[in-house]
Design a protein around this motif. Structure first.
Motif, short mmCIF file in Angstrom:
data_model
loop_
_atom_site.label_atom_id
_atom_site.label_comp_id
_atom_site.label_asym_id
_atom_site.label_seq_id
_atom_site.Cartn_x
_atom_site.Cartn_y
_atom_site.Cartn_z
N UNK A 78 68.55 -26.43 11.22
CA UNK A 78 68.08 -25.74 12.40
C UNK A 78 68.24 -26.60 13.64
N UNK A 79 68.02 -27.90 13.53
CA UNK A 79 68.11 -28.76 14.70
C UNK A 79 69.55 -28.87 15.21
N UNK A 124 73.56 -27.13 19.39
CA UNK A 124 74.74 -26.37 19.82
C UNK A 124 74.38 -25.42 20.96
N UNK A 125 73.20 -24.84 20.93
CA UNK A 125 72.80 -23.89 21.97
C UNK A 125 72.51 -24.59 23.29
N UNK A 126 72.04 -25.81 23.25
CA UNK A 126 71.67 -26.53 24.46
C UNK A 126 72.81 -27.39 25.01
#
Length: 100
Positions: free
Chosen positions: A1-2, A7-9
């Protein structure tokens, strides 16, 4: 999850570089047309080569052709890009033809 959250940030440097390269190629094409007194065939050849380079940049940087999404995705993305290019070119020619 981390790692997914990472990747999103992440800042989209790939898109920024693609935009910068596209702008540079467009400015080079403008400079060739405006500043150089080359024969028409030479000018068109340079512009077409710059356009092909820009198309590859668009495919790699914005349409993510080099990412592993499967063969069908890549074919669909290239077909969609080709469709958009044809619509823009023929639409522009159609508008120029009927407004003169």
């Amino acid at each position: 999850m981390s790692s997914n959250n990472h990747e999103l940030n992440k800042f989209p440097w790939k898109h920024v570089i693609g935009l910068a390269l596209s702008l540079i190629l467009t400015l080079i094409a403008l400079w060739v047309v405006v500043s150089l007194s080359l024969p028409t065939v030479a000018t068109l050849t340079i512009i077409v080569l710059l356009a092909v380079c820009q198309a590859f940049i668009q495919l790699l940087m914005f349409m993510h052709i080099n990412e592993n999404h499967g063969r069908g995705y890549r074919i669909l993305a290239i077909a969609f890009g080709f469709y958009i290019a044809v619509v823009v070119v023929y639409g522009s020619l159609w508008i120029m033809w009927f407004t003169v």
